[in-house]
Write a protein that holds these residues in place. Sequence first.
Motif, PDB file in Angstrom:
ATOM      1  N   VAL A  12       0.841  -1.206   0.000  1.00  0.00           N
ATOM      2  CA  VAL A  12       0.000   0.000   0.000  1.00  0.00           C
ATOM      3  C   VAL A  12       0.874   1.254   0.000  1.00  0.00           C
ATOM      4  CG1 VAL A  12      -1.614   1.373   1.380  1.00  0.00           C
ATOM      5  CG2 VAL A  12      -1.988  -1.086   1.106  1.00  0.00           C
ATOM      6  N   MET A  13       1.903   1.256   0.848  1.00  0.00           N
ATOM      7  CA  MET A  13       2.740   2.445   1.020  1.00  0.00           C
ATOM      8  C   MET A  13       3.682   2.695  -0.151  1.00  0.00           C
ATOM      9  SD  MET A  13       1.580   3.668   3.748  1.00  0.00           S
ATOM     10  CE  MET A  13       2.760   5.011   3.932  1.00  0.00           C
ATOM     11  N   HIS A  14       3.855   1.715  -1.029  1.00  0.00           N
ATOM     12  CA  HIS A  14       4.745   1.885  -2.178  1.00  0.00           C
ATOM     13  C   HIS A  14       3.978   1.978  -3.501  1.00  0.00           C
ATOM     14  CE1 HIS A  14       7.854   0.791   0.723  1.00  0.00           C
ATOM     15  NE2 HIS A  14       8.706   1.305  -0.124  1.00  0.00           N
ATOM     16  N   ASN A  15       2.671   2.054  -3.406  1.00  0.00           N
ATOM     17  CA  ASN A  15       1.870   2.276  -4.604  1.00  0.00           C
ATOM     18  C   ASN A  15       1.530   3.766  -4.683  1.00  0.00           C
ATOM     19  OD1 ASN A  15      -1.252   2.476  -5.657  1.00  0.00           O
ATOM     20  ND2 ASN A  15      -0.040   1.011  -6.831  1.00  0.00           N
ATOM     21  N   LYS A  16       1.819   4.402  -5.811  1.00  0.00           N
ATOM     22  CA  LYS A  16       1.668   5.849  -5.939  1.00  0.00           C
ATOM     23  C   LYS A  16       0.240   6.314  -5.663  1.00  0.00           C
ATOM     24  CE  LYS A  16       5.475   6.678  -9.173  1.00  0.00           C
ATOM     25  NZ  LYS A  16       5.864   7.183 -10.527  1.00  0.00           N
ATOM     26  N   THR A  17      -0.730   5.545  -6.119  1.00  0.00           N
ATOM     27  CA  THR A  17      -2.126   5.940  -5.924  1.00  0.00           C
ATOM     28  C   THR A  17      -2.557   5.780  -4.476  1.00  0.00           C
ATOM     29  OG1 THR A  17      -2.665   5.301  -8.199  1.00  0.00           O
ATOM     30  CG2 THR A  17      -4.497   5.516  -6.646  1.00  0.00           C
TER      31      THR A  17
ATOM     32  N   LYS B  96      -0.693   5.393  -1.660  1.00  0.00           N
ATOM     33  CA  LYS B  96       0.039   6.136  -0.640  1.00  0.00           C
ATOM     34  C   LYS B  96      -0.325   7.618  -0.614  1.00  0.00           C
ATOM     35  CE  LYS B  96       4.278   7.224  -3.225  1.00  0.00           C
ATOM     36  NZ  LYS B  96       5.747   6.978  -3.268  1.00  0.00           N
ATOM     37  N   SER B  97      -0.993   8.087  -1.669  1.00  0.00           N
ATOM     38  CA  SER B  97      -1.435   9.488  -1.689  1.00  0.00           C
ATOM     39  C   SER B  97      -2.712   9.691  -0.879  1.00  0.00           C
ATOM     40  CB  SER B  97      -1.669   9.943  -3.138  1.00  0.00           C
ATOM     41  OG  SER B  97      -2.759   9.247  -3.720  1.00  0.00           O
ATOM     42  N   LYS B  98      -3.365   8.604  -0.512  1.00  0.00           N
ATOM     43  CA  LYS B  98      -4.598   8.671   0.276  1.00  0.00           C
ATOM     44  C   LYS B  98      -4.256   8.438   1.746  1.00  0.00           C
ATOM     45  CE  LYS B  98      -7.099   6.748  -3.689  1.00  0.00           C
ATOM     46  NZ  LYS B  98      -7.632   8.026  -4.161  1.00  0.00           N
ATOM     47  N   LYS B  99      -4.017   9.512   2.470  1.00  0.00           N
ATOM     48  CA  LYS B  99      -3.535   9.410   3.850  1.00  0.00           C
ATOM     49  C   LYS B  99      -4.470   8.612   4.763  1.00  0.00           C
ATOM     50  CE  LYS B  99      -1.376  12.146   7.483  1.00  0.00           C
ATOM     51  NZ  LYS B  99      -0.970  13.509   7.918  1.00  0.00           N
ATOM     52  N   PRO B 100      -5.790   8.852   4.735  1.00  0.00           N
ATOM     53  CA  PRO B 100      -6.678   8.056   5.604  1.00  0.00           C
ATOM     54  C   PRO B 100      -6.557   6.554   5.334  1.00  0.00           C
ATOM     55  CG  PRO B 100      -7.847   9.958   4.744  1.00  0.00           C
ATOM     56  CD  PRO B 100      -6.547   9.884   3.999  1.00  0.00           C
ATOM     57  N   LEU B 101      -6.414   6.201   4.053  1.00  0.00           N
ATOM     58  CA  LEU B 101      -6.269   4.790   3.694  1.00  0.00           C
ATOM     59  C   LEU B 101      -4.975   4.213   4.263  1.00  0.00           C
ATOM     60  CD1 LEU B 101      -7.211   2.293   2.092  1.00  0.00           C
ATOM     61  CD2 LEU B 101      -5.966   3.206   0.126  1.00  0.00           C
ATOM     62  N   CYS B 102      -3.899   4.969   4.164  1.00  0.00           N
ATOM     63  CA  CYS B 102      -2.612   4.508   4.694  1.00  0.00           C
ATOM     64  C   CYS B 102      -2.666   4.320   6.207  1.00  0.00           C
ATOM     65  CB  CYS B 102      -1.509   5.496   4.323  1.00  0.00           C
ATOM     66  SG  CYS B 102      -1.165   5.598   2.550  1.00  0.00           S
ATOM     67  N   ILE B 103      -3.345   5.259   6.882  1.00  0.00           N
ATOM     68  CA  ILE B 103      -3.483   5.162   8.340  1.00  0.00           C
ATOM     69  C   ILE B 103      -4.292   3.920   8.708  1.00  0.00           C
ATOM     70  CG2 ILE B 103      -4.500   6.229  10.381  1.00  0.00           C
ATOM     71  CD1 ILE B 103      -3.827   8.953   9.140  1.00  0.00           C
TER      72      ILE B 103
END
Length: 227
Positions: A152-157, A159-166
């Motif tokens: 998730v954190m290394h996919n450009k799309t 990792k740009s979605k902060k809530p998703l990363c959290i």
Amino acid sequence: MKRFKDLYQKYGHAVPLLLYGTVYLIWFTWLERTNTKNYHIIHMAVDDHIPFCEVFIIPYLLWFAYVSIVVVYLFFKNKTDYFKACAFLFTGMTIFLIISTLFPNGHDLRLATMPRDNIFTVMISALWKTDTPTNLWPSIHVYNSIGAHLAVMHNKTLKSKKPLCICSGFLAVSIILSTVFIKQHSVFDVLTGITLGAFMYVLVYRREWIAANRTQRHNNKKTPQVD
């Protein structure tokens, strides 16, 4: 024939996933049926001080959807990231299978009786009936959770979605904690899963960075010093 070629060109990268998934399931099922006696007990002193917390069965079971959704998303959206995620997951899972084959292992952490009677303890009891307390080291729940979050954190799309990363990070950590709180794994399994994940992170996701730095250092050595 042309349609088949078009489909293969578009979705042919599913073949390694399907083949490996088949091999893994067959191998793991064989281990579950074989390693039922005379296995090495994995235990750390800290295991005895971790309380049983049945609510953690929720993130433990969410692991199946979490890893699958990440892989499927990358399959359709980014073939390069998909192959990186597969390389990470497949390598660790293969190491796990080899260890379990050569060094049968298990634990004796499960409770003789449930301390409470609720929907979560019922779910855990059902899990324990189908999943033997063997073939644990390193924890694939831990390792694959790390792999999914790294993907998730290394996919450009993504990792740009902060809530998703959290949310992804929170779920990954919750899954890791769940393995010890519902007595599915020893802390040793968790630590070795994290260690293997860190090692594979360097190989899969930092290899290009390492190579670039090595090249840069090599070029710097060749550059003549100007007084």
